[in-house]
Design an enzyme around this catalytic site. Structure first.
Site, PDB file in Angstrom:
ATOM      1  N   HIS A  70       0.847  -1.192   0.000  1.00 15.96           N
ATOM      2  CA  HIS A  70       0.000   0.000   0.000  1.00 15.96           C
ATOM      3  C   HIS A  70       0.889   1.250   0.000  1.00 15.96           C
ATOM      4  O   HIS A  70       1.936   1.284   0.670  1.00 15.96           O
ATOM      5  CB  HIS A  70      -0.870  -0.003   1.257  1.00 15.96           C
ATOM      6  CG  HIS A  70      -2.102   0.850   1.153  1.00 15.96           C
ATOM      7  ND1 HIS A  70      -2.037   2.215   1.004  1.00 15.96           N
ATOM      8  CD2 HIS A  70      -3.411   0.528   1.181  1.00 15.96           C
ATOM      9  CE1 HIS A  70      -3.269   2.697   0.955  1.00 15.96           C
ATOM     10  NE2 HIS A  70      -4.122   1.708   1.048  1.00 15.96           N
ATOM     11  N   GLY A 114       0.158  -5.003   1.761  1.00 17.42           N
ATOM     12  CA  GLY A 114      -1.089  -5.222   1.028  1.00 17.42           C
ATOM     13  C   GLY A 114      -0.878  -5.878  -0.323  1.00 17.42           C
ATOM     14  O   GLY A 114      -1.788  -6.477  -0.883  1.00 17.42           O
ATOM     15  N   TYR A 144      -4.729  -4.364  10.805  1.00 16.81           N
ATOM     16  CA  TYR A 144      -5.179  -4.928   9.530  1.00 16.81           C
ATOM     17  C   TYR A 144      -6.692  -5.150   9.566  1.00 16.81           C
ATOM     18  O   TYR A 144      -7.282  -5.292  10.641  1.00 16.81           O
ATOM     19  CB  TYR A 144      -4.428  -6.236   9.233  1.00 16.81           C
ATOM     20  CG  TYR A 144      -4.232  -6.441   7.751  1.00 16.81           C
ATOM     21  CD1 TYR A 144      -3.372  -5.613   7.047  1.00 16.81           C
ATOM     22  CD2 TYR A 144      -4.926  -7.413   7.054  1.00 16.81           C
ATOM     23  CE1 TYR A 144      -3.200  -5.757   5.665  1.00 16.81           C
ATOM     24  CE2 TYR A 144      -4.748  -7.574   5.684  1.00 16.81           C
ATOM     25  CZ  TYR A 144      -3.887  -6.732   5.001  1.00 16.81           C
ATOM     26  OH  TYR A 144      -3.726  -6.869   3.640  1.00 16.81           O
TER      27      TYR A 144
END
Ligand code: LCV
Length: 265
Positions: A70, A114, A144
């Protein structure tokens, strides 16, 4: 028959009914920014035309990083779920899981955070000896999300999940093969040809049957009854974490290129 859509950060090439989507943001190590993820979602959604029968998702050739995960600079900073339902990464995961075509992740290089959820959302993974896989929320102080944890629980043994999440240490290719994270571990010189052969082998199979079997497997695997009160308790606990000073510290440390010092507050 070959055609290609070129954007600067994601390319789509179609050959022999196989679409190859290449993550191409080299300077940012394919960090999963909204721009890259929107390009990926657009690329995927443009494939359901009947011409394509299988998909390969890869990084640009020669990169030592498949994806840095991410885009940390785009993570919401407190008072907002950093991995909420409408987050671009979550939308991309759903796009892959709901695409009525088989998607193969072809991995050369390291996969972070991610991006591991992204690779695990693909239907198969072919990797070479340079591949490694790390899940890193504890490096950032990030809670998460529940959907993501269920993705891991549907694929990996609990003791491995806990070691990967609690250490954030990259799992090397041979270990990933041993834990059946990857379908095939092949020498890097054979990665492209092996993956293409696997994809092409599916292009002559019945597409309607394949699409419905993929959707059945998704619905059955994702069916996780959870009491509303339990979900609300989890969300409340996650909120306290993403509103914590530690989460701010985790992101600031990355941005300032220094080690984070977590205080548990
Ligand atoms: C934004 C980046 C990134 C990046 N974001 O190159 O799993 S969860 O819950 O944590 C989830 C929220 C998640 O996925 O979080 C992200 C997890 N990812 C990571 O922790 C990996 C962070 N990146 C790295 O550790 C290194 O960049 C690796 C080892 C991937 C590559 O190292 P290398 O030395 O080859 P640089 O670190 O120099 O990075 C090159 C440029 O890409 C940016 C980074 O800030 C740098 O930009 P500048 O040239 O402007 O300094 N970059 C790398 N990763 N995740 N930006």
């Amino acid at each position: 028959m070959s055609s290609a859509m070129q954007s600067d950060i994601l390319t789509v090439e179609i050959k022999n009914r196989v679409a190859t989507l290449t993550l191409n943001n080299v300077a940012k190590r394919n960090a999963l920014s909204a721009a890259l993820l929107d390009a990926l979602i657009t690329g995927l959604n443009g494939l359901d035309t009947g011409e394509v029968r299988a998909v390969i998702l890869r990084a640009a050739p020669g990169l030592s990083v498949w994806s840095a995960g991410h885009d940390i600079k785009e993570l919401p900073r407190g008072h907002e779920d950093p991995l909420g339902y409408s987050d671009p990464l979550e939308r991309a995961l759903r796009a892959i899981r709901e695409l009525p075509l088989p998607v193969i992740a072809m991995v050369h290089g390291s996969v972070w955070g991610g991006a591991l959820d992204l690779v695990l959302s693909c239907d198969m993974i072919v990797a070479d000896e340079t591949a490694s896989f790390a899940i890193t929320p504890v490096n950032l102080g990030l809670p998460y999300n529940t959907t993501g944890l269920l993705h891991f629980m549907g694929r990996l043994p609990m003791n491995l999940i806990k070691e990967m999440f609690f250490t954030a240490a990259p799992l090397k290719a041979a270990e990933a093969e041993r834990w059946h994270i990857v379908n095939h571990l092949v020498p890097s010189g054979e990665l492209d040809s092996f993956t293409m052969a696997l994809a092409e082998g599916m292009t002559t199979k019945a597409p309607l049957a394949m699409a419905i079997i993929k959707e059945q497997l998704r619905v059955l695997a994702d069916y996780q009854p959870i009491a509303a009160q339990v979900f609300e308790r989890i969300q409340d606990m996650r909120r306290r974490v993403y509103e914590s000073a530690d989460f701010q510290e985790g992101i600031n440390a990355f941005l300032e290129k220094r080690a984070a010092i977590f205080t548990g507050k």
